[in-house]
Scaffold this motif. Structure first.
Motif, PDB file in Angstrom:
ATOM      1  N   TRP A 102      -4.974  72.461 -65.397  1.00  0.00           N
ATOM      2  CA  TRP A 102      -3.896  73.478 -64.717  1.00  0.00           C
ATOM      3  C   TRP A 102      -4.444  74.866 -63.977  1.00  0.00           C
ATOM      4  CZ3 TRP A 102       0.766  73.113 -63.393  1.00  0.00           C
ATOM      5  CH2 TRP A 102       1.638  74.361 -63.248  1.00  0.00           C
ATOM      6  N   THR A 103      -5.580  75.041 -64.378  1.00  0.00           N
ATOM      7  CA  THR A 103      -6.186  76.309 -63.859  1.00  0.00           C
ATOM      8  C   THR A 103      -6.983  75.981 -62.473  1.00  0.00           C
ATOM      9  OG1 THR A 103      -6.945  77.446 -65.725  1.00  0.00           O
ATOM     10  CG2 THR A 103      -7.998  78.166 -63.900  1.00  0.00           C
ATOM     11  N   VAL A 104      -7.475  74.877 -62.492  1.00  0.00           N
ATOM     12  CA  VAL A 104      -8.228  74.359 -61.233  1.00  0.00           C
ATOM     13  C   VAL A 104      -7.131  73.710 -60.220  1.00  0.00           C
ATOM     14  CG1 VAL A 104      -9.478  72.362 -60.260  1.00  0.00           C
ATOM     15  CG2 VAL A 104     -10.321  73.582 -62.303  1.00  0.00           C
ATOM     16  N   PHE A 109     -15.359  81.257 -54.893  1.00  0.00           N
ATOM     17  CA  PHE A 109     -15.575  82.357 -55.828  1.00  0.00           C
ATOM     18  C   PHE A 109     -14.015  82.867 -56.653  1.00  0.00           C
ATOM     19  CE2 PHE A 109     -16.571  86.918 -57.065  1.00  0.00           C
ATOM     20  CZ  PHE A 109     -17.844  86.501 -57.821  1.00  0.00           C
ATOM     21  N   GLU A 110     -13.180  82.827 -55.793  1.00  0.00           N
ATOM     22  CA  GLU A 110     -11.843  82.914 -56.377  1.00  0.00           C
ATOM     23  C   GLU A 110     -11.592  81.916 -57.420  1.00  0.00           C
ATOM     24  OE1 GLU A 110      -9.579  85.372 -56.310  1.00  0.00           O
ATOM     25  OE2 GLU A 110     -11.125  86.568 -55.000  1.00  0.00           O
ATOM     26  N   LEU A 111     -11.873  80.486 -57.518  1.00  0.00           N
ATOM     27  CA  LEU A 111     -11.722  79.610 -58.232  1.00  0.00           C
ATOM     28  C   LEU A 111     -12.526  79.762 -59.685  1.00  0.00           C
ATOM     29  CD1 LEU A 111     -10.876  76.995 -59.629  1.00  0.00           C
ATOM     30  CD2 LEU A 111     -11.898  75.753 -58.285  1.00  0.00           C
ATOM     31  N   VAL A 112     -13.844  80.311 -59.502  1.00  0.00           N
ATOM     32  CA  VAL A 112     -14.957  80.370 -60.528  1.00  0.00           C
ATOM     33  C   VAL A 112     -14.549  81.527 -61.308  1.00  0.00           C
ATOM     34  CG1 VAL A 112     -16.894  81.434 -59.619  1.00  0.00           C
ATOM     35  CG2 VAL A 112     -17.316  79.666 -61.151  1.00  0.00           C
ATOM     36  N   SER A 113     -13.959  82.513 -60.703  1.00  0.00           N
ATOM     37  CA  SER A 113     -13.721  83.772 -61.279  1.00  0.00           C
ATOM     38  C   SER A 113     -12.649  83.497 -62.483  1.00  0.00           C
ATOM     39  CB  SER A 113     -13.315  84.874 -60.189  1.00  0.00           C
ATOM     40  OG  SER A 113     -14.399  85.185 -59.620  1.00  0.00           O
TER      41      SER A 113
END
Length: 529
Positions: A414-416, A262-266
């Motif tokens: 980079w975000t991932v 959830f922290e990643l998809v947010s």
């Protein structure tokens, strides 16, 4: 020492009036005399209950805007007196101190006041003084006194009185005392943590961490480890504040992985389009955007279908029927999303073991927070990794600059990479991961593993070229040598994003130029251990 002691006199002073009248009525019915203060006494009288003001007992009125009302020997003497100590009994008689057998107190809502963003002075006024003093006194004297600090314990208290003919057992009072000390400890921790932030003290001499039990878990990471899940009181959307609509109880690993997902998809705002993250063992095995939620899920799934089996799926938009239908084709442990329509819920209802969690919105990736990690003899504290890079922050260091399409994929990669265990390598193509290398001791090994996975997945999908052909690649930290970068080039990557800062940056940049790669530096790394 007798184990059972009767409850004849109770002092009630609560900020949270939930269940107050029912409790007071039940105590009165059992012949318990009620003492109370301010608003609590007013509420009880309005309900037709007979109650005596603490001010009448002490002979002093409540004063200084209620700051002083229970800090008096006739209150604390009644709580602290040892009933079997002749000297204590003599002092009670000499000073007309009546015993208090039950204390029911919940504290000024300091935590809630802070959460609402109140100013400094308002927060200070919501620091309870008399409440914690009475709680600690009653808890210390639990040989004789019951102390209740949580509404959830009201029914247990009444059941104990019924089971013991108006008396309570020593074991029961011990449990109440332990809960009471934990409550005052958590309260003081909240105050000290808030004050450290308010005065800008980033590393206070003493730091306390507190939590409230959410559930006792079947076991921890492994069956031989005991575990429990605690809440820290923050309202941040996520696994801790989600509503579970179906499925078995969450396990330790479920909670850990669901939080990671959830922290990643947010990181991907719902208004920017659907996004999906699939997590396995706290690492992403597929992340993608799409024109629809179904497409985002499908593209994330196609990154690594093998690892996705039994994984955790996080979505950044309300789950719909079409996406639920696709997800239900394989075994999934948990799906977490900021909502699910009824048709999606009906589809998942057929999957009894699938846990569906609904959150109160998406988490803000820029929220300030602290993270904790225990080490032998202590713990480490740091700011949450809120580092963010935009296009203007990128420094092109190669002869060829990335195309607009490559730039979009580089920022996505980079975000991932920020959410992948180090050493992290992430290949991305058209807004979807096509290879992830995580947690290797050597960065070049992460490059090779991610590339190898893309080959395997291409074969499974019936494609002739590896998924990484024509992709971009992100590295969470600098390339210490050119070998990792060249491995990525051999896998088909055309552009690279990395922090830079190596002694051999010039060597790596030269290798990129010779391979025809575009490369940008961020000046920021994202280690995740």
């Amino acid at each position: 020492m007798t184990d059972l002691h009767p409850v004849r006199r109770a002092l009630i002073s609560v900020s949270d009036k939930t269940g107050l009248i029912a409790l007071a009525q039940a105590l009165t019915a059992r012949g318990v005399e009620l003492l109370s203060t301010g608003g609590s006494a007013k509420t009880l009288r309005e309900a037709g209950l007979e109650v005596r003001d603490v001010a009448e007992v002490t002979g002093f009125p409540e004063m200084m805007d209620g700051r002083v009302k229970t800090l008096h020997p006739k209150v604390h003497g009644g709580l602290l007196a040892l009933r079997d100590n002749p000297e204590h009994k003599s002092a009670m008689e000499a000073h007309q101190i009546g015993a208090i057998d039950l204390l029911v107190v919940n504290l000024y809502p300091f935590e809630e006041t802070v959460t609402k963003g109140a100013d400094y002075d308002t927060c200070i006024e919501n620091i309870d003084i008399g409440g914690p003093a009475m709680i600690r006194a009653a808890a210390k004297n639990h040989r004789f006194v019951n102390v209740v600090v949580d509404v959830e314990d009201y029914d247990a208290l009444l059941a104990e009185l019924d089971a013991n003919d108006g008396q309570t057992s020593y074991g029961f009072r011990q449990r109440l005392a332990q809960t009471a000390y934990a409550r005052t400890g958590a309260y003081d921790a909240a105050v000290s943590t808030w004050m450290a932030a308010a005065i800008g003290d980033e590393a206070p001499r003493r730091r306390v961490v507190a939590g409230t039990l959410a559930q006792t878990l079947r076991y921890g990471e492994n069956p031989h480890q005991k575990a429990a899940f605690y809440l820290d009181g923050t309202k941040r959307p996520g696994v801790a504040t989600a509503q579970q609509l179906q499925g078995k109880e969450l396990s330790y690993n479920n909670i850990n992985d669901t939080d990671a997902a959830f922290e990643l998809v947010s990181e991907f705002l719902p208004n920017d389009g659907p996004a999906c993250a699939i997590i396995k063992h706290a690492n992403p095995c597929g992340v993608a955007r799409g024109a629809t939620l179904t497409e985002a899920y499908g593209r994330a799934f196609d990154c690594d279908r093998t690892s996705a089996f039994g994984g955790i799926i996080a979505l950044n938009q309300v789950l719909d029927a079409a996406t639920a239908e696709e997800i239900s084709q394989i075994f999934t442990e948990v799906v977490i999303a900021p909502g699910a329509d009824q048709a999606a819920r009906d589809i998942f209802a057929k999957k009894k073991n699938l846990r569906l969690l609904i959150t109160p919105g998406m988490a803000n990736p820029a929220d300030a927070a602290l993270t904790f990690r225990q080490v032998s003899g202590g713990f480490l504290v740091q700011d949450k990794d809120n580092g963010h890079i935009d296009l203007p922050d990128l420094k092109v260091v190669t002869k060829r600059a990335p195309t607009d399409k490559e730039l979009a994929d580089l920022l996505f990669a980079w975000t991932v990479a920020k959410h992948v265990k180090s050493n992290a390598i992430v290949y991305v193509k058209d807004g979807a991961t096509v290879g992830v290398g995580a947690g290797q001791m050597s960065r070049v090994d992460s490059c090779r593993i991610a590339a190898r996975k893309s080959v395997d997945m291409a074969e499974a999908l019936g494609l002739t070229a590896p998924l990484t052909q024509g992709s971009v690649v992100a590295s969470d930290a600098f390339f210490p040598f050119a070998d990792g970068l060249l491995t990525a080039a051999e896998a088909g990557a055309t552009a690279v994003i990395q922090p830079g800062g190596s002694m051999r940056d010039d060597e790596v940049i030269k290798a990129a130029d010779e391979a025809g790669l575009a490369m940008v530096l961020t000046g920021m790394r994202h280690f995740r251990h």
